[in-house]
Design a protein around this motif. Structure first.
Motif, PDB file in Angstrom:
ATOM      1  N   LYS A 393      18.857  20.621 -19.336  1.00 22.61           N
ATOM      2  CA  LYS A 393      20.255  20.540 -19.754  1.00 22.61           C
ATOM      3  C   LYS A 393      21.025  19.631 -18.801  1.00 22.61           C
ATOM      4  CE  LYS A 393      20.503  24.976 -22.119  1.00 22.61           C
ATOM      5  NZ  LYS A 393      21.110  26.315 -22.184  1.00 22.61           N
ATOM      6  N   ILE A 394      22.224  19.283 -19.202  1.00 26.17           N
ATOM      7  CA  ILE A 394      23.057  18.384 -18.401  1.00 26.17           C
ATOM      8  C   ILE A 394      23.343  18.999 -17.036  1.00 26.17           C
ATOM      9  CG2 ILE A 394      25.366  17.378 -18.219  1.00 26.17           C
ATOM     10  CD1 ILE A 394      25.323  16.968 -21.223  1.00 26.17           C
ATOM     11  N   LEU A 395      23.211  18.186 -16.000  1.00 27.16           N
ATOM     12  CA  LEU A 395      23.549  18.606 -14.634  1.00 27.16           C
ATOM     13  C   LEU A 395      24.926  18.062 -14.313  1.00 27.16           C
ATOM     14  CD1 LEU A 395      20.098  17.896 -12.999  1.00 27.16           C
ATOM     15  CD2 LEU A 395      21.083  20.131 -13.463  1.00 27.16           C
ATOM     16  N   ALA A 396      25.920  18.931 -14.237  1.00 31.40           N
ATOM     17  CA  ALA A 396      27.302  18.500 -14.048  1.00 31.40           C
ATOM     18  C   ALA A 396      27.545  18.083 -12.602  1.00 31.40           C
ATOM     19  CB  ALA A 396      28.263  19.616 -14.438  1.00 31.40           C
ATOM     20  N   SER A 397      28.433  17.128 -12.414  1.00 27.51           N
ATOM     21  CA  SER A 397      28.835  16.694 -11.076  1.00 27.51           C
ATOM     22  C   SER A 397      30.186  17.315 -10.739  1.00 27.51           C
ATOM     23  CB  SER A 397      28.937  15.167 -11.019  1.00 27.51           C
ATOM     24  OG  SER A 397      29.880  14.702 -11.975  1.00 27.51           O
ATOM     25  N   HIS A 437      12.274  29.938 -20.029  1.00 27.59           N
ATOM     26  CA  HIS A 437      11.668  28.639 -20.346  1.00 27.59           C
ATOM     27  C   HIS A 437      11.620  28.388 -21.846  1.00 27.59           C
ATOM     28  CE1 HIS A 437       9.192  29.950 -16.610  1.00 27.59           C
ATOM     29  NE2 HIS A 437      10.396  29.568 -16.278  1.00 27.59           N
ATOM     30  N   ASP A 438      12.202  29.297 -22.634  1.00 30.22           N
ATOM     31  CA  ASP A 438      12.127  29.178 -24.090  1.00 30.22           C
ATOM     32  C   ASP A 438      13.349  28.430 -24.631  1.00 30.22           C
ATOM     33  OD1 ASP A 438      14.186  31.005 -23.843  1.00 30.22           O
ATOM     34  OD2 ASP A 438      12.905  32.733 -24.232  1.00 30.22           O
ATOM     35  N   GLU A 439      13.687  28.700 -25.867  1.00 30.03           N
ATOM     36  CA  GLU A 439      14.805  28.013 -26.497  1.00 30.03           C
ATOM     37  C   GLU A 439      16.043  28.897 -26.585  1.00 30.03           C
ATOM     38  OE1 GLU A 439      14.530  24.788 -27.292  1.00 30.03           O
ATOM     39  OE2 GLU A 439      12.528  24.906 -26.445  1.00 30.03           O
ATOM     40  N   GLU A 446      16.909  21.814 -22.702  1.00 31.46           N
ATOM     41  CA  GLU A 446      17.899  21.358 -23.684  1.00 31.46           C
ATOM     42  C   GLU A 446      17.355  21.569 -25.088  1.00 31.46           C
ATOM     43  OE1 GLU A 446      20.783  21.021 -25.142  1.00 31.46           O
ATOM     44  OE2 GLU A 446      21.390  19.837 -23.386  1.00 31.46           O
ATOM     45  N   ARG A 447      18.168  22.160 -25.956  1.00 31.74           N
ATOM     46  CA  ARG A 447      17.744  22.397 -27.332  1.00 31.74           C
ATOM     47  C   ARG A 447      18.154  21.262 -28.264  1.00 31.74           C
ATOM     48  NH1 ARG A 447      19.983  28.187 -28.840  1.00 31.74           N
ATOM     49  NH2 ARG A 447      21.824  27.316 -27.835  1.00 31.74           N
ATOM     50  N   ASN A 448      19.187  20.519 -27.887  1.00 29.57           N
ATOM     51  CA  ASN A 448      19.696  19.458 -28.741  1.00 29.57           C
ATOM     52  C   ASN A 448      19.136  18.109 -28.323  1.00 29.57           C
ATOM     53  OD1 ASN A 448      21.343  21.416 -30.007  1.00 29.57           O
ATOM     54  ND2 ASN A 448      22.834  21.216 -28.355  1.00 29.57           N
ATOM     55  N   ASP A 449      19.506  17.081 -29.059  1.00 29.50           N
ATOM     56  CA  ASP A 449      19.061  15.735 -28.736  1.00 29.50           C
ATOM     57  C   ASP A 449      19.668  15.279 -27.420  1.00 29.50           C
ATOM     58  OD1 ASP A 449      17.626  15.635 -31.055  1.00 29.50           O
ATOM     59  OD2 ASP A 449      19.226  14.691 -32.214  1.00 29.50           O
ATOM     60  N   LYS A 450      18.945  14.426 -26.730  1.00 25.72           N
ATOM     61  CA  LYS A 450      19.398  13.893 -25.441  1.00 25.72           C
ATOM     62  C   LYS A 450      20.570  12.935 -25.628  1.00 25.72           C
ATOM     63  CE  LYS A 450      17.861  11.211 -21.467  1.00 25.72           C
ATOM     64  NZ  LYS A 450      16.747  10.447 -20.862  1.00 25.72           N
ATOM     65  N   THR A 451      21.510  12.980 -24.668  1.00 23.05           N
ATOM     66  CA  THR A 451      22.619  12.030 -24.630  1.00 23.05           C
ATOM     67  C   THR A 451      22.536  11.234 -23.340  1.00 23.05           C
ATOM     68  OG1 THR A 451      24.162  13.491 -23.465  1.00 23.05           O
ATOM     69  CG2 THR A 451      24.023  13.731 -25.866  1.00 23.05           C
ATOM     70  N   ASP A 452      23.456  10.284 -23.190  1.00 25.64           N
ATOM     71  CA  ASP A 452      23.468   9.460 -21.969  1.00 25.64           C
ATOM     72  C   ASP A 452      23.756  10.287 -20.726  1.00 25.64           C
ATOM     73  OD1 ASP A 452      22.934   7.265 -23.496  1.00 25.64           O
ATOM     74  OD2 ASP A 452      25.030   6.620 -23.658  1.00 25.64           O
ATOM     75  N   PRO A 455      19.934  14.053 -17.620  1.00 20.44           N
ATOM     76  CA  PRO A 455      18.960  13.443 -16.690  1.00 20.44           C
ATOM     77  C   PRO A 455      17.657  13.130 -17.417  1.00 20.44           C
ATOM     78  CG  PRO A 455      19.078  15.818 -16.351  1.00 20.44           C
ATOM     79  CD  PRO A 455      20.150  15.481 -17.354  1.00 20.44           C
ATOM     80  N   ALA A 456      16.795  12.383 -16.760  1.00 20.19           N
ATOM     81  CA  ALA A 456      15.503  12.034 -17.357  1.00 20.19           C
ATOM     82  C   ALA A 456      14.637  13.290 -17.496  1.00 20.19           C
ATOM     83  CB  ALA A 456      14.799  10.995 -16.493  1.00 20.19           C
ATOM     84  N   PRO A 457      13.700  13.303 -18.427  1.00 18.93           N
ATOM     85  CA  PRO A 457      12.791  14.449 -18.571  1.00 18.93           C
ATOM     86  C   PRO A 457      12.007  14.716 -17.284  1.00 18.93           C
ATOM     87  CG  PRO A 457      12.623  12.992 -20.472  1.00 18.93           C
ATOM     88  CD  PRO A 457      13.464  12.274 -19.448  1.00 18.93           C
ATOM     89  N   ILE A 458      11.568  15.950 -17.120  1.00 19.18           N
ATOM     90  CA  ILE A 458      10.888  16.344 -15.888  1.00 19.18           C
ATOM     91  C   ILE A 458       9.613  17.122 -16.218  1.00 19.18           C
ATOM     92  CG2 ILE A 458      13.047  16.428 -14.592  1.00 19.18           C
ATOM     93  CD1 ILE A 458      13.006  19.466 -14.848  1.00 19.18           C
ATOM     94  N   CYS A 459       8.741  17.265 -15.212  1.00 20.82           N
ATOM     95  CA  CYS A 459       7.531  18.097 -15.352  1.00 20.82           C
ATOM     96  C   CYS A 459       7.471  19.028 -14.140  1.00 20.82           C
ATOM     97  CB  CYS A 459       6.276  17.236 -15.457  1.00 20.82           C
ATOM     98  SG  CYS A 459       6.044  16.105 -14.077  1.00 20.82           S
TER      99      CYS A 459
END
Length: 625
Positions: A393-397, A437-439, A446-452, A455-459
């Motif tokens: 999910k989005i990491l807020a500043s 770790h689920d939905e 993140e459950r929705n589509d990525k926006t600008d 952050p980049a996907p992670i593993c």
């Protein structure tokens, strides 16, 4: 605040002190509190609240409503007014966030027995501390390819990350200096009653910026396009549009050039606009860059006109702010470092004071005496990842307008802004939370589509994965070693936070230590011992070193309570506390998530402040040692 012993007789509670104080009403007190020493406030008559080991007990809401309803009933108040009155008087409003703050210290504890790294002292210690690290929640530390940082295709925890994490805790537990304080300027959106906005044109000549005055009028028409510019060199004006700012109809302005004196632009104002106002949208024209390049949105700016802007002057007539719209952003009068007491900042005034963080970790003048090695998998294998290319999910500043979260409130508990004399809240830390770790709603995925903004996907690494590392130390005093061990070996029910996405619940780790000391006199007396290299290593208990350091801190602060009961450290303990069966409950996840403007509009509008970490409805009341 008064002190006394909480006692239950039959079904009634009272506090025994200089005199006996009855406790009226339902405070949610439990049997294990019977006979415990507490603090309480009964100013004005009845007991308002009770404090025990940092936990606050207040009258339960339903009990207050019951009593108030009886009073209102006798007064004949209409029922619809009773309901609103209940909410206004008893429904408290407090902000919440994935983080909170360990308060600032009032003074610095000096490391009086400081020894530089190149000076050998017989009473100093050398050796290493073996680290056993277990991930309690997913952990992610980014490498060059957006995967987990790896060496020889195996994940590692870099020593630099461990070092930074431990140094911050050392600064807190040793009551050290506040380091790395930024002098950045913060900005806010100006409203109508904040200074007169003037119009003009920004020019760049011979390496300097200046403003020529103008006059502006808003045209009686609207536009659908943001940031359009049309220059008229014959009549010396520019017609342009501002940003939409949430509106469907975009304002159209005209600024005409008029005769007047040049207004010089200070370098500091340009720097704050370009380098420090980092929250400005990227689509907004940077007026300084446009003026220097002589074009805006691909349109040439005539030299005789310049870049149209709005600006404000302070009470002394000095240039205060520049923006592309009439109600633009303007800087606060004070910078961040102005909200930290000089007594604890790392500055020239305090350069003669060597705190424990400096003596152990070094600075530009003194070399470090501790060396954090990378931590590797205890049992190397490929089945340690939770998954690849997971979208968090989005990491807020941090937002400067959320000053109610970052600055201490006043004596009435009201939020203070960046122009006030309030201090910052302290060291920012993140709550432990076991996000699923689920939905589900509280998942870190993140459950929705990525926006600008994402952050980049992670593993990330799975929970319950073990790493092994080491911290080497040279020439530390016993007290310094105790300080380092206190930061590394937390109380049993506490854990550290490391890596990326800590606000989402990632990065909780448990560290166990094993202390190995080198007897240098024995080591260098002979090369071999029974045919083996003479390492002269002895296994030692960490308790005595930690106790000696903690006793020193208590003595310096004139404290008689247990180390983790010292008021400031009680807040640190609350942030570090790890309780397995609570961290993943929805109630706790709800209280430690980011606020959302639509859902928490009232809290935002009221500028509700964050409670102290120990006052948060926390997880447990295990005794701190």
């Amino acid at each position: 605040m008064k002190k006394g012993k909480l006692v239950k007789e039959k079904n009634n509670w009272k506090i025994q002190g200089e005199k006996t104080t009855p406790v009226y009403g339902n405070f949610g007190l439990t049997e294990d509190l019977n006979g415990q020493e507490v603090e309480f406030d009964n100013s004005g008559g009845p007991v308002k609240f009770i404090l025990h080991r940092g936990k606050k007990y207040e009258k339960i809401f339903s009990d207050l409503i019951h009593n108030e309803r009886k009073n209102m009933y006798h007064k004949g108040m209409p029922q619809h007014k009773q309901q609103s009155s209940f909410k206004e008087r008893y429904q408290t409003s407090e902000s919440f966030a994935p983080y909170n703050f360990v308060p600032l210290n009032d003074s610095i504890i000096n490391q009086e027995s400081f020894t530089e790294h190149h000076v050998y002292r017989k009473d100093c210690l050398s050796g290493y501390i073996e680290l056993s690290i277990e991930t309690k929640t997913p952990l992610f530390i980014r490498g060059n390819d957006n995967n987990f940082l790896r060496v020889n295709d195996q994940p590692i925890i870099p020593g630099s990350s461990l070092r930074g994490m431990i140094r911050e805790i050392v600064e807190i537990v040793s009551f050290g200096k506040m380091y790395y304080v930024t002098d950045s300027t913060l900005f806010k959106r100006r409203v109508h009653n904040e200074g007169e906005s003037r119009a003009g044109f920004l020019h760049f000549e011979q390496g300097r910026y200046f403003i020529m005055p103008g006059t502006a009028k808003q045209l009686d028409k609207i536009s659908e396009n943001e940031f359009n510019y049309t220059f008229n060199t014959h009549e010396s004006y520019c017609e342009f549009t501002t940003g939409s700012f949430g509106r469907n109809n975009i304002k159209v302005w005209q600024i005409y050039k008029i005769k007047g004196n040049k207004i010089k632009v200070p370098i500091s104002l340009k720097k704050s606009y370009q380098d420090e106002d980092i929250t400005r949208s990227g689509k907004v024209p940077n007026v300084f860059e446009c003026s220097k390049s002589e074009s805006v949105k691909g349109i040439i700016i005539p030299k005789e006109i310049g870049m149209p802007i709005f600006y404000t002057l302070d009470t002394n007539g000095n240039l205060e702010s520049i923006s592309h719209c009439k109600l633009g952003r303007m800087p606060y009068g004070k910078k961040i470092h102005d909200h930290i007491p000089d007594a604890i900042v790392d500055n020239k005034k305090n350069e003669s004071i060597i705190d424990f963080a400096t003596s152990i970790f070094g600075n530009t003048e003194f070399a470090t005496r501790v060396f954090f090695e990378d931590a590797f998998l205890t049992e190397p294998n490929d089945n340690v990842y939770l998954g690849i290319d997971i979208q968090p999910k989005i990491l807020a500043s941090p937002k400067p307008t959320s000053y109610q979260l970052y600055l201490e409130p006043n004596n009435q508990g009201k939020a203070q802004d960046w122009n006030s004399n309030s201090n910052i809240r302290g060291h920012k830390m993140y709550w432990h939370r076991q996000t699923p770790h689920d939905e589900s709603n509280y998942s870190w995925k993140e459950r929705n589509d990525k926006t600008d903004s994402h952050p980049a996907p992670i593993c990330p690494i799975k929970p319950d994965v073990a790493f092994t590392g080491r911290v080497r130390f040279e020439n530390l005093t016993e007290i310094e070693l105790g300080c380092l061990l206190t930061a590394l070996e937390l109380p049993e029910n506490c854990a550290h936070k490391l890596g990326m996405a800590k606000p989402l619940g990632l990065g909780s780790i448990k560290i166990n230590v094993e202390l190995k000391r080198i007897d240098r006199k024995v080591r260098y007396a002979s090369l071999f011992n029974e045919g083996n290299i003479n390492e002269a290593i002895s296994y030692e208990n960490t308790a005595s070193y930690k106790t000696n350091f903690q006793d020193l801190v208590k003595t310096k602060l004139n404290q008689t309570v247990a180390f983790w009961e010292i008021p400031r450290l009680k807040e640190l303990y609350a942030m570090l506390e790890w309780v397995e069966d609570i961290n993943g409950q929805n109630k706790w996840l709800e209280k430690t998530r980011y606020m959302e403007i639509e859902r928490e509009r009232k809290l935002y509008s009221q500028k509700a402040v964050l409670p102290r970490p120990s006052n948060n409805p926390h997880k447990t009341e295990k005794k701190r040692t």
